[in-house]
Design a protein around this motif. Structure first.
Motif, mmCIF file in Angstrom:
data_model
loop_
_atom_site.group_PDB
_atom_site.id
_atom_site.type_symbol
_atom_site.label_atom_id
_atom_site.label_comp_id
_atom_site.label_asym_id
_atom_site.label_seq_id
_atom_site.Cartn_x
_atom_site.Cartn_y
_atom_site.Cartn_z
ATOM 1 N N HIS A 149 -5.580 7.558 -2.837
ATOM 2 C CA HIS A 149 -5.899 7.406 -1.270
ATOM 3 C C HIS A 149 -5.062 7.933 -0.577
ATOM 4 O O HIS A 149 -3.844 8.248 -0.277
ATOM 5 C CB HIS A 149 -5.985 5.887 -0.937
ATOM 6 C CG HIS A 149 -7.128 5.253 -1.746
ATOM 7 N ND1 HIS A 149 -8.523 5.124 -1.750
ATOM 8 C CD2 HIS A 149 -6.823 4.344 -2.973
ATOM 9 C CE1 HIS A 149 -8.978 4.207 -2.692
ATOM 10 N NE2 HIS A 149 -8.143 3.909 -3.426
ATOM 11 N N SER A 168 -10.651 7.557 1.772
ATOM 12 C CA SER A 168 -9.509 7.504 2.719
ATOM 13 C C SER A 168 -9.490 5.939 2.818
ATOM 14 O O SER A 168 -10.632 5.380 3.109
ATOM 15 C CB SER A 168 -9.924 8.273 3.979
ATOM 16 O OG SER A 168 -8.815 7.947 4.915
ATOM 17 N N LEU A 169 -8.489 5.459 3.253
ATOM 18 C CA LEU A 169 -8.113 4.150 3.599
ATOM 19 C C LEU A 169 -8.474 3.628 5.040
ATOM 20 O O LEU A 169 -8.478 2.736 5.477
ATOM 21 C CB LEU A 169 -7.102 3.608 3.133
ATOM 22 C CG LEU A 169 -6.450 3.629 1.637
ATOM 23 C CD1 LEU A 169 -5.061 3.158 1.462
ATOM 24 C CD2 LEU A 169 -7.510 2.618 0.833
ATOM 25 N N LEU A 173 -5.597 -3.910 4.861
ATOM 26 C CA LEU A 173 -6.770 -3.058 4.632
ATOM 27 C C LEU A 173 -7.991 -3.536 5.822
ATOM 28 O O LEU A 173 -8.377 -2.799 6.437
ATOM 29 C CB LEU A 173 -7.519 -3.133 3.371
ATOM 30 C CG LEU A 173 -6.674 -2.366 2.383
ATOM 31 C CD1 LEU A 173 -7.329 -2.598 1.142
ATOM 32 C CD2 LEU A 173 -6.012 -0.915 2.778
ATOM 33 N N VAL A 184 0.910 -1.207 -0.003
ATOM 34 C CA VAL A 184 0.058 0.070 0.070
ATOM 35 C C VAL A 184 0.843 1.239 -0.006
ATOM 36 O O VAL A 184 0.585 2.180 -0.799
ATOM 37 C CB VAL A 184 -1.021 0.076 1.196
ATOM 38 C CG1 VAL A 184 -1.727 1.378 1.415
ATOM 39 C CG2 VAL A 184 -1.931 -1.145 1.136
ATOM 40 N N LEU A 192 -13.500 -5.743 0.186
ATOM 41 C CA LEU A 192 -12.013 -5.321 -0.276
ATOM 42 C C LEU A 192 -11.491 -6.110 -1.435
ATOM 43 O O LEU A 192 -10.821 -5.447 -2.345
ATOM 44 C CB LEU A 192 -11.161 -5.388 1.068
ATOM 45 C CG LEU A 192 -11.560 -4.393 2.125
ATOM 46 C CD1 LEU A 192 -10.919 -4.863 3.337
ATOM 47 C CD2 LEU A 192 -11.534 -2.992 1.807
ATOM 48 N N CYS A 240 -1.081 3.050 -4.313
ATOM 49 C CA CYS A 240 -2.495 3.427 -3.422
ATOM 50 C C CYS A 240 -2.444 4.781 -2.922
ATOM 51 O O CYS A 240 -3.652 5.463 -3.014
ATOM 52 C CB CYS A 240 -2.536 2.317 -2.326
ATOM 53 S SG CYS A 240 -2.795 0.689 -2.735
ATOM 54 N N GLY A 290 -4.785 7.966 4.124
ATOM 55 C CA GLY A 290 -5.066 6.938 5.029
ATOM 56 C C GLY A 290 -4.058 7.385 6.319
ATOM 57 O O GLY A 290 -3.494 8.070 6.701
ATOM 58 N N ALA A 337 -11.231 1.247 6.413
ATOM 59 C CA ALA A 337 -11.698 0.348 5.362
ATOM 60 C C ALA A 337 -12.087 -0.752 5.710
ATOM 61 O O ALA A 337 -13.131 -1.352 5.506
ATOM 62 C CB ALA A 337 -10.315 0.311 4.345
#
Length: 121
Positions: A37, A53-54, A116, A25, A66, A33, A39, A57
């Motif tokens: 995104h 936003s992650l 995630l 990620v 996912l 990612c 996070g 998640a």
């Protein structure tokens, strides 16, 4: 394989490794990612704002949900800008080096899903 809005079972038959998934990620060359995104990654500068936003998640989506989004989000939204990380069919505007190649392996998808799923807040 797909059931509703999810792929319930692991692509490999085994759970992924969350630590490896986190590394994917955060890798701007591999997972990409953070281009879209943001996070809970305070050590990472320049996180994206084009996609959700992650953070949280794993609280919002099941592992199967996912997984489908990673494998091929076009199954849920044909106009998504998210790459189909595990599909090579029906893609448009694909660079020559990436034609007929998956962006991530089944094991890497499972690693990202495992990571995630840990993001609960």
């Amino acid at each position: 394989m797909v059931a509703g809005d999810a792929i319930p079972g692991s692509l490999t038959g085994a759970p992924g490794d969350a630590a490896r998934g986190r590394a994917i990620v955060l890798d701007r060359q591999r997972g990409l990612c953070l281009l879209c995104h943001a996070g809970p990654f305070p050590e990472e500068r320049f996180q994206g704002d084009l996609a959700p936003s992650l953070a949280g998640a794993g609280a919002r989506l099941s592992e199967g949900q996912l997984r489908l989004r990673m494998v091929d989000g076009r199954r849920l939204n044909p106009d998504t800008i998210m790459p189909a990380y595990f599909s090579t069919e029906g893609l448009r505007h694909v660079g020559r080096a990436w034609q007929d190649r998956r962006l991530l392996t089944a094991e890497e998808i499972e690693d990202v899903v495992a990571f995630l799923a840990t993001l609960r807040d």
